[in-house]
Design a protein around this motif. Structure first.
Motif, mmCIF file in Angstrom:
data_model
loop_
_atom_site.group_PDB
_atom_site.id
_atom_site.type_symbol
_atom_site.label_atom_id
_atom_site.label_comp_id
_atom_site.label_asym_id
_atom_site.label_seq_id
_atom_site.Cartn_x
_atom_site.Cartn_y
_atom_site.Cartn_z
ATOM 1 N N TYR A 152 0.785 -1.027 -0.082
ATOM 2 C CA TYR A 152 0.066 0.015 -0.051
ATOM 3 C C TYR A 152 0.843 1.136 -0.030
ATOM 4 N N ILE A 181 -2.421 2.802 6.765
ATOM 5 C CA ILE A 181 -2.719 2.071 5.454
ATOM 6 C C ILE A 181 -2.605 0.710 5.697
ATOM 7 N N LEU A 185 -4.697 -3.116 4.452
ATOM 8 C CA LEU A 185 -4.125 -3.877 3.808
ATOM 9 C C LEU A 185 -3.854 -5.329 4.214
ATOM 10 N N VAL A 258 4.465 -0.971 3.283
ATOM 11 C CA VAL A 258 3.520 -0.017 3.152
ATOM 12 C C VAL A 258 4.696 1.271 3.107
ATOM 13 N N LEU A 269 -3.370 0.501 -3.337
ATOM 14 C CA LEU A 269 -2.815 -0.819 -2.601
ATOM 15 C C LEU A 269 -3.069 -1.973 -3.743
#
Ligand code: SOE
Length: 381
Positions: A152, A181, A185, A258, A269
Protein backbone atom coordinates in the motif's frame (compact mmCIF):
# COMPACT_ATOMS: atom_id res chain seq x y z
CA UNK A 1 -40.71 5.38 5.06
CA UNK A 2 -39.30 6.37 8.47
CA UNK A 3 -35.73 7.53 7.77
CA UNK A 4 -32.93 6.67 10.21
CA UNK A 5 -31.43 9.85 11.67
CA UNK A 6 -27.64 9.91 11.75
CA UNK A 7 -25.00 12.20 13.26
CA UNK A 8 -21.49 12.50 11.81
CA UNK A 9 -18.64 13.57 14.12
CA UNK A 10 -15.65 15.24 12.44
CA UNK A 11 -15.29 17.00 9.11
CA UNK A 12 -11.71 16.35 7.97
CA UNK A 13 -10.98 14.26 4.87
CA UNK A 14 -13.22 11.29 5.69
CA UNK A 15 -16.27 12.83 7.46
CA UNK A 16 -17.64 14.38 4.24
CA UNK A 17 -17.02 11.04 2.45
CA UNK A 18 -19.28 9.32 5.01
CA UNK A 19 -21.91 12.06 4.59
CA UNK A 20 -21.96 11.74 0.82
CA UNK A 21 -22.22 7.93 0.97
CA UNK A 22 -25.01 8.08 3.56
CA UNK A 23 -26.95 10.52 1.39
CA UNK A 24 -26.93 8.06 -1.48
CA UNK A 25 -29.02 5.60 0.54
CA UNK A 26 -32.80 6.08 0.63
CA UNK A 27 -33.57 5.24 4.27
CA UNK A 28 -31.06 7.60 5.94
CA UNK A 29 -31.08 11.25 6.92
CA UNK A 30 -27.83 12.95 7.92
CA UNK A 31 -29.49 15.01 10.64
CA UNK A 32 -26.59 16.38 12.71
CA UNK A 33 -22.95 17.32 12.46
CA UNK A 34 -20.54 17.59 15.41
CA UNK A 35 -17.31 19.52 15.60
CA UNK A 36 -14.93 20.69 18.35
CA UNK A 37 -16.58 24.11 18.70
CA UNK A 38 -20.10 25.40 18.06
CA UNK A 39 -18.74 27.90 15.52
CA UNK A 40 -16.96 25.23 13.48
CA UNK A 41 -19.96 22.89 13.70
CA UNK A 42 -22.24 25.67 12.39
CA UNK A 43 -19.83 26.65 9.63
CA UNK A 44 -19.39 23.05 8.41
CA UNK A 45 -23.09 22.15 8.80
CA UNK A 46 -24.01 25.13 6.62
CA UNK A 47 -21.37 24.15 4.05
CA UNK A 48 -22.54 20.54 3.95
CA UNK A 49 -26.28 21.30 4.19
CA UNK A 50 -26.89 19.51 7.50
CA UNK A 51 -29.77 20.80 9.66
CA UNK A 52 -28.28 20.49 13.18
CA UNK A 53 -24.83 21.70 14.28
CA UNK A 54 -24.06 20.22 17.69
CA UNK A 55 -21.31 19.63 20.20
CA UNK A 56 -20.66 15.89 20.71
CA UNK A 57 -22.10 15.80 24.27
CA UNK A 58 -25.33 17.53 23.16
CA UNK A 59 -25.73 15.15 20.22
CA UNK A 60 -25.56 12.18 22.64
CA UNK A 61 -28.59 13.59 24.50
CA UNK A 62 -30.59 14.00 21.26
CA UNK A 63 -33.07 11.11 21.31
CA UNK A 64 -33.88 11.45 17.60
CA UNK A 65 -30.33 10.43 16.58
CA UNK A 66 -30.13 6.64 16.19
CA UNK A 67 -26.65 6.13 14.74
CA UNK A 68 -23.34 8.00 14.94
CA UNK A 69 -20.30 7.98 12.63
CA UNK A 70 -16.98 8.72 14.35
CA UNK A 71 -14.75 10.45 11.77
CA UNK A 72 -12.37 12.24 14.13
CA UNK A 73 -8.58 11.80 14.59
CA UNK A 74 -7.60 8.37 15.96
CA UNK A 75 -7.04 9.36 19.62
CA UNK A 76 -10.73 10.25 19.97
CA UNK A 77 -12.16 7.00 18.54
CA UNK A 78 -12.17 5.05 21.82
CA UNK A 79 -13.78 7.64 24.10
CA UNK A 80 -16.32 8.72 21.49
CA UNK A 81 -17.33 5.18 20.46
CA UNK A 82 -17.71 4.28 24.13
CA UNK A 83 -19.89 7.33 24.81
CA UNK A 84 -22.06 6.60 21.75
CA UNK A 85 -22.67 2.99 22.81
CA UNK A 86 -23.42 4.10 26.38
CA UNK A 87 -25.99 6.54 25.03
CA UNK A 88 -27.76 3.61 23.31
CA UNK A 89 -26.93 4.58 19.72
CA UNK A 90 -25.48 2.44 16.94
CA UNK A 91 -21.92 3.32 15.92
CA UNK A 92 -19.75 3.30 12.82
CA UNK A 93 -16.15 4.15 13.72
CA UNK A 94 -13.27 5.05 11.43
CA UNK A 95 -10.21 2.84 11.54
CA UNK A 96 -8.21 2.32 13.71
CA UNK A 97 -10.87 1.52 16.32
CA UNK A 98 -8.60 2.87 19.09
CA UNK A 99 -4.94 3.67 19.65
CA UNK A 100 -4.43 1.04 22.42
CA UNK A 101 -5.32 -2.64 22.33
CA UNK A 102 -6.92 -2.57 25.81
CA UNK A 103 -9.25 0.19 24.69
CA UNK A 104 -10.29 -1.81 21.63
CA UNK A 105 -10.88 -4.87 23.80
CA UNK A 106 -13.14 -2.86 26.10
CA UNK A 107 -15.09 -1.50 23.12
CA UNK A 108 -15.68 -4.99 21.73
CA UNK A 109 -17.05 -6.14 25.11
CA UNK A 110 -19.23 -3.06 25.49
CA UNK A 111 -20.57 -3.37 21.95
CA UNK A 112 -21.32 -7.08 22.44
CA UNK A 113 -23.18 -6.56 25.69
CA UNK A 114 -25.17 -3.62 24.27
CA UNK A 115 -26.37 -5.57 21.22
CA UNK A 116 -26.07 -2.31 19.26
CA UNK A 117 -24.81 -2.30 15.69
CA UNK A 118 -21.05 -1.67 15.61
CA UNK A 119 -18.91 -1.32 12.50
CA UNK A 120 -15.41 -0.18 11.59
CA UNK A 121 -14.94 1.57 8.26
CA UNK A 122 -12.73 -0.95 6.46
CA UNK A 123 -14.35 0.28 3.27
CA UNK A 124 -11.84 -1.29 0.87
CA UNK A 125 -13.59 -4.62 1.47
CA UNK A 126 -16.48 -3.12 -0.50
CA UNK A 127 -14.84 -2.85 -3.88
CA UNK A 128 -16.95 -5.41 -5.78
CA UNK A 129 -13.75 -7.03 -7.09
CA UNK A 130 -12.52 -7.59 -3.53
CA UNK A 131 -15.68 -9.49 -2.68
CA UNK A 132 -15.36 -11.30 -6.01
CA UNK A 133 -11.85 -12.47 -5.03
CA UNK A 134 -13.15 -13.56 -1.60
CA UNK A 135 -16.08 -15.53 -2.99
CA UNK A 136 -14.02 -17.06 -5.83
CA UNK A 137 -11.54 -18.22 -3.19
CA UNK A 138 -14.42 -19.65 -1.09
CA UNK A 139 -15.62 -21.49 -4.21
CA UNK A 140 -12.18 -23.10 -4.49
CA UNK A 141 -10.91 -21.17 -7.54
CA UNK A 142 -7.57 -20.27 -5.93
CA UNK A 143 -6.95 -23.72 -4.47
CA UNK A 144 -4.43 -23.86 -1.63
CA UNK A 145 -2.88 -20.47 -0.96
CA UNK A 146 0.89 -20.58 -1.45
CA UNK A 147 1.82 -16.94 -0.84
CA UNK A 148 0.46 -13.40 -0.47
CA UNK A 149 2.33 -10.28 -1.46
CA UNK A 150 0.73 -6.94 -0.63
CA UNK A 151 1.70 -3.30 -0.78
CA UNK A 152 0.00 0.00 0.00
CA UNK A 153 1.87 3.04 -1.30
CA UNK A 154 1.11 6.76 -1.11
CA UNK A 155 2.96 10.03 -1.76
CA UNK A 156 0.99 12.59 0.23
CA UNK A 157 3.73 12.62 2.94
CA UNK A 158 6.62 12.47 0.44
CA UNK A 159 8.12 15.89 1.13
CA UNK A 160 9.63 17.17 4.36
CA UNK A 161 7.06 19.97 4.19
CA UNK A 162 4.11 17.53 4.06
CA UNK A 163 2.36 17.60 7.41
CA UNK A 164 -0.78 16.26 9.09
CA UNK A 165 -2.06 15.21 12.54
CA UNK A 166 -1.25 11.60 11.60
CA UNK A 167 2.44 12.46 12.15
CA UNK A 168 1.81 13.14 15.85
CA UNK A 169 1.67 9.95 18.01
CA UNK A 170 -0.54 11.60 20.69
CA UNK A 171 -3.24 12.06 18.00
CA UNK A 172 -2.55 9.12 15.69
CA UNK A 173 -0.98 6.39 17.89
CA UNK A 174 2.49 4.83 18.05
CA UNK A 175 2.51 3.60 14.46
CA UNK A 176 1.68 5.66 11.38
CA UNK A 177 2.04 3.98 7.97
CA UNK A 178 1.16 0.56 9.38
CA UNK A 179 -1.81 1.84 11.41
CA UNK A 180 -3.05 4.21 8.72
CA UNK A 181 -2.78 2.15 5.53
CA UNK A 182 -1.22 -1.14 6.64
CA UNK A 183 -4.42 -1.74 8.63
CA UNK A 184 -6.44 -1.73 5.37
CA UNK A 185 -3.96 -4.03 3.64
CA UNK A 186 -3.78 -6.55 6.50
CA UNK A 187 -7.55 -6.50 6.95
CA UNK A 188 -8.01 -7.17 3.22
CA UNK A 189 -5.38 -9.93 3.28
CA UNK A 190 -7.19 -11.90 5.97
CA UNK A 191 -10.65 -11.05 4.59
CA UNK A 192 -9.96 -12.23 1.04
CA UNK A 193 -7.85 -15.29 1.85
CA UNK A 194 -9.72 -16.47 4.96
CA UNK A 195 -6.27 -17.12 6.48
CA UNK A 196 -5.05 -15.75 9.81
CA UNK A 197 -1.67 -14.09 10.25
CA UNK A 198 0.12 -16.00 13.02
CA UNK A 199 3.54 -14.29 13.19
CA UNK A 200 5.15 -11.09 11.95
CA UNK A 201 8.67 -9.79 11.41
CA UNK A 202 8.77 -6.06 10.77
CA UNK A 203 11.32 -3.42 9.85
CA UNK A 204 10.39 0.28 9.77
CA UNK A 205 12.12 3.35 8.48
CA UNK A 206 11.51 7.01 9.08
CA UNK A 207 12.80 8.75 5.99
CA UNK A 208 12.17 12.27 7.27
CA UNK A 209 13.55 12.33 10.83
CA UNK A 210 12.28 15.89 11.11
CA UNK A 211 9.51 17.62 9.17
CA UNK A 212 8.45 21.20 8.68
CA UNK A 213 5.14 21.71 10.46
CA UNK A 214 2.89 24.45 9.13
CA UNK A 215 1.93 26.98 11.76
CA UNK A 216 -1.77 26.50 11.04
CA UNK A 217 -3.79 23.22 10.88
CA UNK A 218 -3.72 21.33 7.57
CA UNK A 219 -6.31 18.72 6.61
CA UNK A 220 -5.33 15.32 5.16
CA UNK A 221 -4.04 15.58 1.57
CA UNK A 222 -4.42 19.40 1.43
CA UNK A 223 -0.77 19.96 2.47
CA UNK A 224 0.16 19.43 -1.18
CA UNK A 225 -1.45 22.76 -1.95
CA UNK A 226 0.56 24.78 0.62
CA UNK A 227 3.33 27.26 -0.16
CA UNK A 228 6.73 26.85 1.55
CA UNK A 229 6.21 29.38 4.27
CA UNK A 230 5.63 29.63 8.02
CA UNK A 231 6.86 26.18 9.04
CA UNK A 232 8.61 25.05 12.21
CA UNK A 233 10.91 22.01 12.34
CA UNK A 234 9.61 19.08 14.47
CA UNK A 235 10.95 15.61 15.23
CA UNK A 236 9.18 12.59 13.67
CA UNK A 237 8.96 9.32 15.62
CA UNK A 238 6.69 7.21 13.43
CA UNK A 239 7.42 5.19 10.30
CA UNK A 240 7.20 6.53 6.72
CA UNK A 241 7.86 3.03 5.37
CA UNK A 242 7.53 -0.53 6.70
CA UNK A 243 8.20 -4.00 5.41
CA UNK A 244 6.58 -6.89 7.24
CA UNK A 245 7.13 -10.59 6.62
CA UNK A 246 4.04 -12.63 7.40
CA UNK A 247 3.40 -16.24 8.42
CA UNK A 248 -0.09 -17.65 7.94
CA UNK A 249 -2.04 -20.38 9.69
CA UNK A 250 -1.88 -22.64 6.62
CA UNK A 251 1.91 -22.79 7.02
CA UNK A 252 2.67 -20.50 4.05
CA UNK A 253 4.21 -17.05 3.92
CA UNK A 254 3.79 -13.55 2.60
CA UNK A 255 4.79 -9.92 2.91
CA UNK A 256 3.28 -6.49 3.27
CA UNK A 257 5.05 -3.26 2.34
CA UNK A 258 3.60 0.14 3.14
CA UNK A 259 4.99 3.55 2.38
CA UNK A 260 3.74 7.12 2.48
CA UNK A 261 6.83 8.47 0.69
CA UNK A 262 6.61 6.82 -2.77
CA UNK A 263 6.51 9.56 -5.42
CA UNK A 264 3.65 9.18 -7.85
CA UNK A 265 1.82 6.52 -5.87
CA UNK A 266 -1.23 8.50 -4.84
CA UNK A 267 -3.11 5.81 -2.96
CA UNK A 268 -2.25 2.40 -4.34
CA UNK A 269 -3.07 -0.90 -2.67
CA UNK A 270 -1.85 -3.92 -4.64
CA UNK A 271 -2.30 -7.54 -3.65
CA UNK A 272 -1.15 -10.74 -5.33
CA UNK A 273 -2.44 -14.04 -3.96
CA UNK A 274 -0.81 -17.14 -5.43
CA UNK A 275 -2.68 -20.42 -5.15
CA UNK A 276 -2.46 -24.00 -6.41
CA UNK A 277 -5.16 -23.40 -9.05
CA UNK A 278 -4.59 -19.76 -10.02
CA UNK A 279 -3.09 -16.44 -9.04
CA UNK A 280 -5.10 -13.25 -8.37
CA UNK A 281 -3.68 -9.76 -8.71
CA UNK A 282 -5.79 -6.73 -7.84
CA UNK A 283 -4.85 -3.04 -7.59
CA UNK A 284 -7.00 -0.29 -6.06
CA UNK A 285 -5.96 2.09 -8.86
CA UNK A 286 -7.81 -0.14 -11.35
CA UNK A 287 -10.46 -1.44 -8.97
CA UNK A 288 -12.76 -2.82 -11.64
CA UNK A 289 -10.19 -5.21 -13.09
CA UNK A 290 -8.77 -8.52 -11.85
CA UNK A 291 -5.83 -10.41 -13.35
CA UNK A 292 -6.17 -14.15 -12.95
CA UNK A 293 -2.93 -15.98 -13.68
CA UNK A 294 -3.01 -19.56 -15.02
CA UNK A 295 -0.26 -22.07 -15.73
CA UNK A 296 -1.97 -24.50 -18.13
CA UNK A 297 -4.44 -22.21 -19.91
CA UNK A 298 -4.24 -18.56 -21.00
CA UNK A 299 -4.37 -15.95 -18.22
CA UNK A 300 -7.69 -14.13 -17.68
CA UNK A 301 -8.58 -10.48 -17.31
CA UNK A 302 -11.92 -10.05 -15.52
CA UNK A 303 -13.77 -6.71 -15.76
CA UNK A 304 -16.47 -5.69 -13.28
CA UNK A 305 -19.85 -6.76 -14.61
CA UNK A 306 -22.67 -8.03 -12.37
CA UNK A 307 -23.56 -10.70 -14.95
CA UNK A 308 -20.06 -12.22 -14.61
CA UNK A 309 -19.76 -11.99 -10.82
CA UNK A 310 -20.74 -14.27 -7.95
CA UNK A 311 -24.11 -13.22 -6.45
CA UNK A 312 -22.36 -11.96 -3.27
CA UNK A 313 -20.07 -9.67 -5.29
CA UNK A 314 -22.80 -8.65 -7.76
CA UNK A 315 -24.75 -7.38 -4.74
CA UNK A 316 -22.13 -4.63 -4.31
CA UNK A 317 -22.56 -3.31 -7.85
CA UNK A 318 -25.01 -0.50 -8.66
CA UNK A 319 -24.21 -0.01 -12.36
CA UNK A 320 -23.91 -2.27 -15.42
CA UNK A 321 -20.54 -3.46 -16.75
CA UNK A 322 -18.38 -0.71 -18.26
CA UNK A 323 -19.75 1.92 -15.85
CA UNK A 324 -16.92 2.39 -13.42
CA UNK A 325 -17.47 2.56 -9.68
CA UNK A 326 -14.77 3.62 -7.26
CA UNK A 327 -13.71 4.78 -3.79
CA UNK A 328 -16.89 6.71 -2.82
CA UNK A 329 -19.01 3.69 -3.78
CA UNK A 330 -17.21 1.45 -1.27
CA UNK A 331 -18.62 3.38 1.70
CA UNK A 332 -22.10 3.44 0.15
CA UNK A 333 -22.05 -0.34 -0.30
CA UNK A 334 -20.75 -0.87 3.23
CA UNK A 335 -23.39 1.43 4.76
CA UNK A 336 -26.12 -0.45 2.85
CA UNK A 337 -25.23 -3.57 4.85
CA UNK A 338 -24.70 -1.70 8.13
CA UNK A 339 -28.01 0.15 7.88
CA UNK A 340 -29.93 -3.02 7.03
CA UNK A 341 -28.80 -4.16 10.50
CA UNK A 342 -29.62 -0.79 12.09
CA UNK A 343 -33.12 -0.98 10.58
CA UNK A 344 -33.47 -4.31 12.44
CA UNK A 345 -32.20 -2.59 15.61
CA UNK A 346 -29.36 -4.97 16.50
CA UNK A 347 -26.00 -6.40 15.50
CA UNK A 348 -26.58 -9.50 13.32
CA UNK A 349 -25.24 -12.82 14.57
CA UNK A 350 -22.97 -13.13 11.55
CA UNK A 351 -22.36 -9.61 10.25
CA UNK A 352 -21.24 -9.29 6.64
CA UNK A 353 -19.63 -5.92 7.45
CA UNK A 354 -16.42 -5.25 9.44
CA UNK A 355 -17.20 -5.00 13.15
CA UNK A 356 -15.47 -3.78 16.31
CA UNK A 357 -14.05 -7.31 16.62
CA UNK A 358 -12.34 -6.78 13.25
CA UNK A 359 -11.10 -3.39 14.48
CA UNK A 360 -9.64 -5.14 17.54
CA UNK A 361 -7.95 -7.76 15.35
CA UNK A 362 -6.24 -5.08 13.23
CA UNK A 363 -5.02 -3.27 16.33
CA UNK A 364 -3.62 -6.51 17.71
CA UNK A 365 -1.69 -7.22 14.50
CA UNK A 366 -0.50 -3.60 14.42
CA UNK A 367 0.76 -3.78 18.02
CA UNK A 368 2.63 -7.00 17.30
CA UNK A 369 4.18 -5.41 14.22
CA UNK A 370 5.44 -2.47 16.29
CA UNK A 371 6.81 -4.90 18.89
CA UNK A 372 8.55 -6.91 16.18
CA UNK A 373 10.20 -3.81 14.72
CA UNK A 374 11.40 -2.73 18.18
CA UNK A 375 12.80 -6.19 18.99
CA UNK A 376 13.95 -6.85 15.40
CA UNK A 377 12.52 -10.35 15.85
CA UNK A 378 9.58 -12.54 14.86
CA UNK A 379 6.55 -11.95 17.13
CA UNK A 380 3.48 -14.19 17.46
CA UNK A 381 0.07 -12.58 17.07
C1 SOE B 1 -4.59 8.76 4.69
O1 SOE B 1 -3.40 8.08 4.56
C2 SOE B 1 -5.74 7.91 4.24
O2 SOE B 1 -6.76 8.84 4.16
C3 SOE B 1 -6.19 6.83 5.18
O3 SOE B 1 -6.40 7.29 6.48
C4 SOE B 1 -7.42 6.19 4.61
O4 SOE B 1 -7.92 5.18 5.43
C5 SOE B 1 -7.22 5.71 3.18
O5 SOE B 1 -8.43 5.67 2.61
C6 SOE B 1 -6.46 6.67 2.33
O6 SOE B 1 -5.48 7.37 2.96
Amino acid sequence: MERIKVAVVGTGFIGPAHIEALRRLPNIEVAALCEVSEELAKEKAALLGIPKALLFEDMLKDKSIQAVHICTPNFLHYAQSKAVLESGKHVVCEKPLATKILEAEELVKLADSSGLVNAVHFNLRYYPMVRQMKTLRENGELGDIYSIMGSYLQDWLYLKTDYNWRLEPDKSGDSRAIADIGSHLLDLTEYVTGLKITEVMADFSTVHKTRLKPLRPVETYTGKMLKESDYKEVEINTEDHATVMLRFDNGHKGSATVSQVNAGRKNRLNIEIAGSKSNFEWCSEKPNELWIGKRETPNQHLLKDPSLFTPEAAGLISFPGGHNEGFPDTSKQMFKEVYAAIAEGKQPEKPTFPTFADGYRELLICERIIESHKKQAWVKI
